[in-house]
Structure formats: C-alpha cells, structure tokens
Scaffold this active site. Structure first.
Site, PDB file in Angstrom:
ATOM      1  N   ARG A 107      78.420  23.534  98.718  1.00 20.80           N
ATOM      2  CA  ARG A 107      77.138  24.195  99.055  1.00 20.80           C
ATOM      3  C   ARG A 107      76.906  25.475  98.272  1.00 20.80           C
ATOM      4  NH1 ARG A 107      78.973  22.497 104.119  1.00 20.80           N
ATOM      5  NH2 ARG A 107      77.873  20.629 104.807  1.00 20.80           N
ATOM      6  N   LYS A 129      67.672  28.428  86.027  1.00 20.69           N
ATOM      7  CA  LYS A 129      67.194  27.045  86.125  1.00 20.69           C
ATOM      8  C   LYS A 129      68.370  26.162  85.741  1.00 20.69           C
ATOM      9  CE  LYS A 129      62.214  27.250  85.263  1.00 20.69           C
ATOM     10  NZ  LYS A 129      61.119  26.848  84.340  1.00 20.69           N
ATOM     11  N   GLU A 171      62.983  28.721  69.649  1.00 23.03           N
ATOM     12  CA  GLU A 171      62.788  29.452  70.924  1.00 23.03           C
ATOM     13  C   GLU A 171      62.708  30.952  70.664  1.00 23.03           C
ATOM     14  OE1 GLU A 171      61.975  28.620  73.875  1.00 23.03           O
ATOM     15  OE2 GLU A 171      62.518  26.510  74.084  1.00 23.03           O
ATOM     16  N   LYS A 199      63.189  37.853  78.607  1.00 26.13           N
ATOM     17  CA  LYS A 199      63.340  36.779  79.606  1.00 26.13           C
ATOM     18  C   LYS A 199      63.805  37.347  80.939  1.00 26.13           C
ATOM     19  CE  LYS A 199      64.744  32.271  80.903  1.00 26.13           C
ATOM     20  NZ  LYS A 199      65.075  30.899  80.593  1.00 26.13           N
ATOM     21  N   GLU A 209      58.939  30.665  89.259  1.00 24.03           N
ATOM     22  CA  GLU A 209      57.789  30.192  88.500  1.00 24.03           C
ATOM     23  C   GLU A 209      56.562  29.950  89.372  1.00 24.03           C
ATOM     24  OE1 GLU A 209      58.901  27.690  85.201  1.00 24.03           O
ATOM     25  OE2 GLU A 209      56.867  26.908  85.070  1.00 24.03           O
ATOM     26  N   ARG A 213      56.289  33.413  85.155  1.00 21.86           N
ATOM     27  CA  ARG A 213      57.375  32.742  84.424  1.00 21.86           C
ATOM     28  C   ARG A 213      56.850  31.624  83.522  1.00 21.86           C
ATOM     29  NH1 ARG A 213      63.550  31.496  86.416  1.00 21.86           N
ATOM     30  NH2 ARG A 213      64.177  30.399  84.550  1.00 21.86           N
ATOM     31  N   ASN A 217      56.925  29.082  78.841  1.00 17.82           N
ATOM     32  CA  ASN A 217      56.619  27.749  78.308  1.00 17.82           C
ATOM     33  C   ASN A 217      55.633  27.825  77.145  1.00 17.82           C
ATOM     34  OD1 ASN A 217      58.255  26.511  80.265  1.00 17.82           O
ATOM     35  ND2 ASN A 217      56.589  26.669  81.755  1.00 17.82           N
ATOM     36  N   HIS A 220      55.170  25.020  74.539  1.00 17.48           N
ATOM     37  CA  HIS A 220      55.915  23.865  75.024  1.00 17.48           C
ATOM     38  C   HIS A 220      55.056  22.648  75.345  1.00 17.48           C
ATOM     39  CE1 HIS A 220      59.229  26.610  74.994  1.00 17.48           C
ATOM     40  NE2 HIS A 220      60.043  25.779  75.577  1.00 17.48           N
ATOM     41  N   HIS A 224      56.699  19.306  74.264  1.00 16.97           N
ATOM     42  CA  HIS A 224      57.120  18.242  75.187  1.00 16.97           C
ATOM     43  C   HIS A 224      56.485  16.911  74.795  1.00 16.97           C
ATOM     44  CE1 HIS A 224      58.160  21.392  78.482  1.00 16.97           C
ATOM     45  NE2 HIS A 224      59.187  21.131  77.716  1.00 16.97           N
ATOM     46  N   HIS A 236      64.726  20.433  70.078  1.00 21.81           N
ATOM     47  CA  HIS A 236      63.737  21.071  70.959  1.00 21.81           C
ATOM     48  C   HIS A 236      63.052  22.264  70.289  1.00 21.81           C
ATOM     49  CE1 HIS A 236      61.923  22.502  74.642  1.00 21.81           C
ATOM     50  NE2 HIS A 236      62.528  23.670  74.499  1.00 21.81           N
TER      51      HIS A 236
END
Ligand code: NAD
Ligand code: GLY
Length: 331
Positions: A107, A129, A171, A199, A209, A213, A217, A220, A224, A236
């Site tokens: 947990r 994340k 990035e 960041k 987000e 936040r 992106n 992106h 994507h 990426h």
C-alpha cells in the site's frame, strides 16, 4: 532544489556525480533497498543499505502489470516492508515502473529516482506521475506517487546513445517556451537544472493536473498523434520537437504570437539537431486530425496548449481549418 508539496516535499539534485549522494538521501528507518534497473543502463549505485538489484527488460514493454507483479513477488520473497526503499536507476521506463511498484507494494513505500536519461532528468523522474501500459494504450494504469528524492546525475549521460540524448533534447526544447527564462544562455547542466526548476514549480502548483500542469504537455498533441500513427521509429522527444513547432504555427494563425516567435521555435528545435518537420511517410492529414481527437488530454472538443504574450496555456476549441493549415506548415 525542491518540489514543494507540504509534508511530501522532496529535493532534486542535479549535477555530475550526484548519484554518490544516494546514501545521504535514503529515508530514515529503511533497512533494505530494492534497486530496479535495466541491463542497458549500466550505472551502479550504493545506497549504504542492504541492497538487492532487480533487473527489468529494456524498452517500453517493461512498463507492464506483469512486470509489476514479478517485482512485487520478488520483493516479497526477499522480505521487503513498507519502511524499506526502492531505488529506480534508469530512464523514464524504469522510473515510471519502479515508482508505480512503490505506490502499490504494501500500500505504498518510498522510492528514490536516479535518473540516467536526459528525458527522465528533465521530465519523467519529477512530479510523481507513475504507471504502466496496457495493450489498449500507454500509461493507462498508474498513480500520482511522489518520490522521496531525485538524483539527476549528468555524468550518466556520457553513456547515453545519441538518439536517446536527442529525444531528451526534444523535451528540453519545450522548457524554452514555458517561462520567460533564457535557456539559450545556459550550458547543458544549467539547462537541466532550469528545466527541473520549471517543472518543480508547475507540479507544486498543480500536482494532479487540475489546470496549470497541462502546460507540460506543450507540443504533445501532434507528438502523441505521430506516436500513435506509428509506422516508423521516432523517439518521444523527436515527436515533441515537431509538435512544438506545430503548436507555434497554430498559435500564429490564431494571432496569439507573431512569425518571429514561430521562428524562435524552429531555431530552438533545429539547434538541438531535431527536425521541425513531419516525417514524409505521415502524409495523411485526416489520420492525424482523427488522432488529435483521441488524445486523452482533450477536455471539451479539441484543446491545444498554445503560446501567447501571456505565456503558454490550454486553449479550447481550436478551429479545424487552423489545425489543417498548420499541418501544411510542418510538412
Ligand atoms: P527509456 O527509459 O526507455 O531509456 C532509453 C534507453 O536508454 C533504454 O534502453 C535504457 O535502458 C537506456 N539507458 C538509460 N540510461 C542510460 C545511460 N545512462 N546510458 C546508456 N543507456 C541508458 O526512455 P526514456 O526516454 O528515458 O523514457 C521514456 C518513458 O518515460 C516513456 O515510457 C514515457 O511514457 C515516460 N515518461 C514519463 C513521464 C512522467 O511524467 N512520468 C514524462 C515523460 C515520459
Ligand atoms: N510529463 C507531463 C507531466 O509530468 O505532467
């Protein structure tokens, strides 16, 4: 520097050789460290604790629930408890996977990321994340679970294949446009530190987000779509690079920025040795537009993160005609 999240705040160390600080940042009370890494990474760490190394396969395929189960079983057999620590040593695949294992084992336990790719240092290792992929899509199972500390050891970039370095630079290029900071004036280590600072501030303001936040992106949406369309091998950050230029072309057509700012996007991206154009095999606008609509970050119709005099922000309802015209500008 730190990511300020109250009692879950943590430090991010950036610089050559900072992995040697690992033993000084392990949490009090931890007796064992599970070092999760990949064969290609090749950087040892010394936590100063009773330590066992758990290797996961190289590549995106390692971000799977099967790997989560295998790692949890191995940790259980060795006798890891909630008070021990996981140390993720690698790029974004390792930090996403190990962070998720830390979120769910007993947990939730603490983890430290030793980020060894440029992309992980400026993005993946910071912000909590974590997660793995499903056959249905990337990062569909995960948790917000903040690390205990992050070590961005720039020395480890010496062994990084040049393609991976370029991907991280895609990035890094993003951060040139998120604030008024002049990243051009900085050397690489200072730029990494600047990106981490940006960041960290964004995550501290909007951990889950709910709003701000989303600016992380930037670039992106097209990236994507390019990655989902597939058909060729594009890392990426390489996809993000052309995505940044595309977003600038959209913003100019909405009169949010001028041609000089679009030129600045192209200059930054190509300055990193990245292409500011779509691969020629991706010649079907209809396919890309359809994929924009499937971007899971879309909230209400098509939302794009776009630049303006006020900075970068999400913009709802960009007209399809503008999206089409801007595609032509990155061909
Ligand atoms: P990666 O983790 O696959 O690493 C690229 C390759 O480099 C791998 O083969 C790896 O083993 C190898 N490698 C790592 N460090 C090395 C070193 N120092 N020397 C030599 N080889 C080394 O790729 P990545 O680009 O770092 O990460 C991509 C992943 O990050 C994706 O799964 C993406 O979803 C995730 N990501 C997460 C976030 C987040 O906020 N959590 C943000 C961006 C990306
Ligand atoms: N990589 C985007 C984020 O961390 O929110």
């Amino acid at each position: 520097m730190s990511v300020d999240l109250g009692d879950r705040s943590y430090d991010v160390h950036v610089g050559a050789g900072v992995r040697a600080r690992l033993s000084t940042v392990v949490p009090a009370g931890a007796r064992r460290a599970a070092v999760i890494t990949q064969p290609n990474v090749g950087w040892d760490v010394d936590s100063g604790l009773d330590q066992c190394v758990l290797e996961v396969p190289d590549g995106e395929g390692a971000k799977s629930l099967a790997e989560v189960e295998r790692l949890c079983r191995e940790m259980s057999e060795v006798g890891f408890t909630r008070s021990d620590v996981i140390v993720a040593v690698g790029g974004g695949v390792v930090t996403d996977l190990a962070g998720f294992v830390a979120a769910v084992y007993h947990r939730g336990m603490r983890y430290i990321s030793v980020a060894t790719t440029l992309l992980a240092q400026v993005d993946a290792a910071i912000g909590g994340k974590t997660g793995v992929n499903l056959p249905q899509g990337k990062n569909l199972v995960g948790a917000f679970w903040q690390p205990h500390a992050v070590l961005c050891d720039t020395e480890t970039l010496a062994t990084l294949p040049s393609r991976e370095m370029r991907s991280g630079q895609g990035e890094l290029a993003k951060y040139h446009f998120l604030t008024g900071d002049d990243l051009d004036a900085l050397d690489l280590v200072e730029r990494i530190a600047a990106a981490v600072r940006i960041k960290a501030d964004v995550v501290a303001a909007d951990e889950r987000e709910g709003g701000r936040r989303a600016i992380l992106n930037y670039g992106h949406t097209l990236a994507h779509a390019i990655e989902t369309a597939g058909r060729y091998d594009l890392r990426h950050g390489e996809a993000v690079a052309v995505g940044l230029v595309y977003a600038a072309e959209v913003a100019m057509r909405l009169e949010r920025i001028g041609a000089d700012r679009v030129a600045a996007h192209r200059r930054v991206v190509t300055g990193y040795g990245l292409s500011d154009r779509l691969p020629t095999v991706l010649d079907d606008d209809e396919e890309l537009l359809a994929l924009f609509g499937r971007d899971k970050k879309a909230i209400d119709g098509l939302t794009l993160v776009l630049d303006s005099d006020r900075g970068v922000e999400p913009v709802v309802g960009v007209p399809e005609s503008v999206l089409r015209e801007a595609l032509a500008a990155v061909r």
